[in-house]
Design a protein around this motif. Structure first.
Motif, PDB file in Angstrom:
ATOM      1  N   ASP A  63      38.638  29.193  34.440  1.00  0.00           N
ATOM      2  CA  ASP A  63      38.739  30.622  34.744  1.00  0.00           C
ATOM      3  C   ASP A  63      38.289  30.981  36.152  1.00  0.00           C
ATOM      4  O   ASP A  63      38.152  32.163  36.467  1.00  0.00           O
ATOM      5  N   ARG A  64      38.034  29.977  36.980  1.00  0.00           N
ATOM      6  CA  ARG A  64      37.622  30.262  38.361  1.00  0.00           C
ATOM      7  C   ARG A  64      38.673  29.721  39.322  1.00  0.00           C
ATOM      8  O   ARG A  64      39.035  28.554  39.261  1.00  0.00           O
ATOM      9  N   LEU A  65      39.146  30.575  40.185  1.00  0.00           N
ATOM     10  CA  LEU A  65      40.257  30.273  41.080  1.00  0.00           C
ATOM     11  C   LEU A  65      39.802  30.272  42.527  1.00  0.00           C
ATOM     12  O   LEU A  65      38.999  31.110  42.938  1.00  0.00           O
ATOM     13  N   VAL A  66      40.327  29.332  43.311  1.00  0.00           N
ATOM     14  CA  VAL A  66      40.178  29.380  44.755  1.00  0.00           C
ATOM     15  C   VAL A  66      41.572  29.424  45.360  1.00  0.00           C
ATOM     16  O   VAL A  66      42.443  28.616  45.026  1.00  0.00           O
TER      17      VAL A  66
ATOM     18  N   PHE B 172      41.573  35.633  35.864  1.00  0.00           N
ATOM     19  CA  PHE B 172      40.489  34.732  36.231  1.00  0.00           C
ATOM     20  C   PHE B 172      39.191  35.523  36.342  1.00  0.00           C
ATOM     21  O   PHE B 172      39.189  36.665  36.805  1.00  0.00           O
ATOM     22  N   SER B 173      38.099  34.902  35.937  1.00  0.00           N
ATOM     23  CA  SER B 173      36.809  35.595  36.034  1.00  0.00           C
ATOM     24  C   SER B 173      36.356  35.699  37.489  1.00  0.00           C
ATOM     25  O   SER B 173      35.679  36.658  37.864  1.00  0.00           O
ATOM     26  N   SER B 174      36.729  34.711  38.334  1.00  0.00           N
ATOM     27  CA  SER B 174      36.365  34.789  39.747  1.00  0.00           C
ATOM     28  C   SER B 174      37.522  34.311  40.603  1.00  0.00           C
ATOM     29  O   SER B 174      38.273  33.410  40.209  1.00  0.00           O
ATOM     30  N   VAL B 175      37.661  34.928  41.757  1.00  0.00           N
ATOM     31  CA  VAL B 175      38.698  34.551  42.724  1.00  0.00           C
ATOM     32  C   VAL B 175      38.058  34.481  44.106  1.00  0.00           C
ATOM     33  O   VAL B 175      37.532  35.484  44.600  1.00  0.00           O
ATOM     34  N   ASP B 176      38.064  33.302  44.694  1.00  0.00           N
ATOM     35  CA  ASP B 176      37.597  33.111  46.066  1.00  0.00           C
ATOM     36  C   ASP B 176      38.805  32.887  46.965  1.00  0.00           C
ATOM     37  O   ASP B 176      39.688  32.083  46.636  1.00  0.00           O
ATOM     38  N   VAL B 177      38.834  33.558  48.100  1.00  0.00           N
ATOM     39  CA  VAL B 177      39.994  33.515  48.992  1.00  0.00           C
ATOM     40  C   VAL B 177      39.564  33.015  50.365  1.00  0.00           C
ATOM     41  O   VAL B 177      38.589  33.506  50.946  1.00  0.00           O
ATOM     42  N   LEU B 178      40.313  32.025  50.884  1.00  0.00           N
ATOM     43  CA  LEU B 178      40.027  31.423  52.187  1.00  0.00           C
ATOM     44  C   LEU B 178      41.226  31.638  53.105  1.00  0.00           C
ATOM     45  O   LEU B 178      42.134  30.809  53.172  1.00  0.00           O
ATOM     46  N   PRO B 179      41.283  32.746  53.831  1.00  0.00           N
ATOM     47  CA  PRO B 179      42.439  32.998  54.703  1.00  0.00           C
ATOM     48  C   PRO B 179      42.335  32.222  56.009  1.00  0.00           C
ATOM     49  O   PRO B 179      41.356  32.347  56.739  1.00  0.00           O
ATOM     50  N   GLU B 180      43.341  31.408  56.301  1.00  0.00           N
ATOM     51  CA  GLU B 180      43.322  30.661  57.562  1.00  0.00           C
ATOM     52  C   GLU B 180      43.869  31.527  58.689  1.00  0.00           C
ATOM     53  O   GLU B 180      44.997  32.031  58.614  1.00  0.00           O
ATOM     54  N   SER B 181      43.102  31.668  59.734  1.00  0.00           N
ATOM     55  CA  SER B 181      43.563  32.395  60.903  1.00  0.00           C
ATOM     56  C   SER B 181      44.524  31.521  61.688  1.00  0.00           C
ATOM     57  O   SER B 181      44.179  30.402  62.062  1.00  0.00           O
TER      58      SER B 181
ATOM     59  N   LEU C  75      44.439  41.698  56.540  1.00  0.00           N
ATOM     60  CA  LEU C  75      43.284  41.463  55.665  1.00  0.00           C
ATOM     61  C   LEU C  75      43.335  42.284  54.380  1.00  0.00           C
ATOM     62  O   LEU C  75      42.893  41.798  53.328  1.00  0.00           O
ATOM     63  N   PRO C  76      43.862  43.528  54.397  1.00  0.00           N
ATOM     64  CA  PRO C  76      43.967  44.252  53.114  1.00  0.00           C
ATOM     65  C   PRO C  76      44.797  43.506  52.069  1.00  0.00           C
ATOM     66  O   PRO C  76      44.492  43.564  50.874  1.00  0.00           O
ATOM     67  N   GLN C  77      45.830  42.783  52.508  1.00  0.00           N
ATOM     68  CA  GLN C  77      46.627  42.022  51.538  1.00  0.00           C
ATOM     69  C   GLN C  77      45.827  40.853  50.978  1.00  0.00           C
ATOM     70  O   GLN C  77      45.911  40.544  49.784  1.00  0.00           O
ATOM     71  N   TRP C  78      45.032  40.199  51.824  1.00  0.00           N
ATOM     72  CA  TRP C  78      44.158  39.135  51.323  1.00  0.00           C
ATOM     73  C   TRP C  78      43.109  39.697  50.367  1.00  0.00           C
ATOM     74  O   TRP C  78      42.782  39.068  49.346  1.00  0.00           O
ATOM     75  N   LEU C  79      42.582  40.860  50.673  1.00  0.00           N
ATOM     76  CA  LEU C  79      41.610  41.504  49.778  1.00  0.00           C
ATOM     77  C   LEU C  79      42.244  41.837  48.434  1.00  0.00           C
ATOM     78  O   LEU C  79      41.592  41.760  47.390  1.00  0.00           O
TER      79      LEU C  79
ATOM     80  N   GLY D 171      40.142  38.995  40.655  1.00  0.00           N
ATOM     81  CA  GLY D 171      38.998  38.466  39.929  1.00  0.00           C
ATOM     82  C   GLY D 171      38.348  39.518  39.055  1.00  0.00           C
ATOM     83  O   GLY D 171      38.118  40.651  39.508  1.00  0.00           O
ATOM     84  N   ARG D 172      38.022  39.170  37.823  1.00  0.00           N
ATOM     85  CA  ARG D 172      37.419  40.147  36.910  1.00  0.00           C
ATOM     86  C   ARG D 172      35.955  40.414  37.241  1.00  0.00           C
ATOM     87  O   ARG D 172      35.493  41.533  37.163  1.00  0.00           O
ATOM     88  N   ARG D 173      35.220  39.371  37.617  1.00  0.00           N
ATOM     89  CA  ARG D 173      33.792  39.542  37.893  1.00  0.00           C
ATOM     90  C   ARG D 173      33.449  39.280  39.350  1.00  0.00           C
ATOM     91  O   ARG D 173      32.643  39.978  39.928  1.00  0.00           O
ATOM     92  N   ARG D 174      34.028  38.236  39.894  1.00  0.00           N
ATOM     93  CA  ARG D 174      33.745  37.869  41.285  1.00  0.00           C
ATOM     94  C   ARG D 174      35.018  38.000  42.103  1.00  0.00           C
ATOM     95  O   ARG D 174      36.065  37.457  41.744  1.00  0.00           O
ATOM     96  N   ARG D 175      34.921  38.707  43.226  1.00  0.00           N
ATOM     97  CA  ARG D 175      36.059  38.891  44.135  1.00  0.00           C
ATOM     98  C   ARG D 175      35.537  38.629  45.538  1.00  0.00           C
ATOM     99  O   ARG D 175      34.833  39.466  46.099  1.00  0.00           O
ATOM    100  N   ALA D 176      35.877  37.465  46.096  1.00  0.00           N
ATOM    101  CA  ALA D 176      35.258  37.058  47.366  1.00  0.00           C
ATOM    102  C   ALA D 176      36.307  36.660  48.388  1.00  0.00           C
ATOM    103  O   ALA D 176      37.129  35.777  48.138  1.00  0.00           O
ATOM    104  N   LEU D 177      36.257  37.326  49.538  1.00  0.00           N
ATOM    105  CA  LEU D 177      37.049  36.942  50.699  1.00  0.00           C
ATOM    106  C   LEU D 177      36.076  36.395  51.734  1.00  0.00           C
ATOM    107  O   LEU D 177      35.134  37.099  52.118  1.00  0.00           O
TER     108      LEU D 177
END
Length: 470
Positions: free
Chosen positions: A332-335, A378-387, A398-402, A408-414
């Protein structure tokens, strides 16, 4: 049966593989990541902090000049291209993997999900091509015809010394920025199975092991005069369409303004084929000889075709989720990785589901959004945008990456470090490692995925997305 092509250069001669293959090219990063994961190591040593980061607040012209200088320091000289030995490059690739027996191998087009798949299977990933960057003295980003003339001379020498190669030149200011005016990009695709690959497979594969050939099905207009060198203006990874590289295109006007070019100088060469495979494709001869090598030795060769990178990313993410859950984990955790920001070993160590965006274009990020919208949350979603290091009309903001992280239901991380200089200040691959090391451990790691289960999972999840297996 056709013989496997041996290099014509004397054994040990020519440039070392790590000097030939372009620094930061996707295939190079993916091999490094796969080899480390099979050794139980992460990517903490892959990619150093870029000196360009200190130019983030500088004017656009200063950043362009700094990028050009950085590219020039690592590019091949035209004279050095005569020393390139494709067999030595193939040996350099296979020598990065641990010396042991493997239950299979994944080969083909560069795609991080193919590497994640290989790591889950516990097998190496071998590219069907490698990229080179070569100096273009007095070059200009807005002169594709001149780029073609320069690249044709380089390619002629490469093919003469390495007849087992087809060289695809790509002139794409949208994906390479101002660097496209300082160096030419040559993708060398093997038209047969390199001798080093054949020896590696013979020595390292277990009896009955399977080969999985992953093929990018995208097409692009090219000029191919039939001399072992073809020319491609733009590329699918730019996030633009072929029509956007027409002189009258509004997108081209925006793009050339951003990279310091002049639209009045833009004269594209005529194309000879409108539907050729893009530079990320696999030569037919590579597949033919790989199959002819495998079948008499009792190895099955399977092929996976994907029409767009998002199809393989989504199918592999679904497969990982099922694999993790069968091992008693939540899944349930996505990167959401992007470009070179990935770390397959840390993904497995933390029990994460990986989804890979080829780059930071709107089209690529939309693929992630559509897949997330149709998936179990997913309970958490971590996002790694490559510049990407440049501005382009095709880039996601960045708003689209956000918005991707918001699934993520609990964790939303950019990742803030990656986002801070977006889109002009790149961060190294090891930034993904730094982020993923902060994820809680979910050990033990699942037992290796079986090839049959992988094929079934890809077939089931990928069919609605146009992904096909044979």
């Amino acid at each position: 049966m056709p013989k496997v092509q041996a290099g014509l250069t004397a054994d040990g001669a020519g440039l070392a593989g790590d000097r030939v293959v372009a620094v930061g090219s996707t295939a190079r990063v993916l091999v490094a990541a796969a080899a480390r994961a099979l050794r139980g190591a992460d990517c903490a040593d892959v990619g150093q902090p870029t000196a360009l980061s200190r130019f983030t607040p500088a004017p656009e012209s200063v950043r362009r000049a700094a990028a050009a200088r950085a590219a020039g320091r690592v590019a091949l000289t035209p004279a050095q291209t005569a020393e390139v030995d494709a067999e030595r490059v193939a040996r350099w690739i296979v020598d990065q993997y641990p010396r042991r027996r493997y239950p299979g191998v994944v080969l083909g087009s560069p795609h991080a999900s193919a590497v994640h798949l290989a790591v889950a299977l516990g097998v190496p990933w071998l590219p069907a091509a490698f990229e080179m960057a070569v100096h273009w003295t007095h070059g200009s980003v807005d002169r594709p015809r001149a780029a073609l003339d320069h690249g044709a001379g380089l390619a002629a020498g490469l093919v003469a010394a390495n007849p087992g190669l087809h060289v695809r030149q790509v002139h794409c200011p949208a994906s390479r920025g101002a660097v496209a005016g300082q160096t030419v990009s040559l993708t060398a695709r093997w038209r047969t199975l390199p001798l080093a690959y054949a020896r590696f497979l013979a020595d390292r594969l277990e009896p009955g092991a399977s080969l999985l050939l992953v093929r990018d099905g995208r097409s692009w207009p090219v000029l191919d005069p039939g001399q072992g060198h073809s020319f491609q203006l733009g590329c699918p990874a730019s996030g633009l369409d072929p029509v956007d590289f027409h002189p009258d295109s509004h997108a081209l006007r925006q793009l050339l303004r951003a990279v310091g070019g002049d639209r009045a100088l833009w004269e594209p060469p005529e194309v000879s084929a409108a539907g050729e495979q893009s530079e990320q494709g696999v030569e037919e001869g590579f597949e033919t000889v790989a199959r002819q090598w495998a079948q008499p030795r009792g190895h099955a060769l399977h092929q996976v075709f994907f029409p767009q990178p998002a199809a393989l990313s989504a199918a592999t993410a679904d497969l990982y989720r099922r694999w993790l859950r069968r091992a008693g984990k939540t899944g349930d955790r996505l990167v959401v990785e992007c470009g070179r920001l990935l770390d397959p070993w840390q993904v497995v160590r933390a029990g994460l589901v990986p989804y890979w965006c080829e780059n930071a274009t709107r089209r690529s990020v939309e693929g992630a959004e559509w897949w997330l919208a149709g998936s179990e949350p997913f309970s958490s979603v971590d996002v790694l945008p490559e510049s990407p290091g440049l501005r382009s009309p095709a880039l996601a903001g960045l708003p689209q990456w956000l918005a991707v992280a918001a699934f993520g239901r609990r964790r939303r991380a950019l990742d803030r470090t990656a986002a801070r200089g977006y889109p002009v200040s790149p961060v190294p691959t090891r930034r993904a490692t730094e982020v993923l090391r902060c994820q809680p451990y979910d050990l033990p790691t699942p037992p290796p995925l079986a090839f049959a289960d992988a094929l079934d999972g890809l077939r089931e999840a990928g069919a609605p997305l146009g992904l096909t297996l044979s």
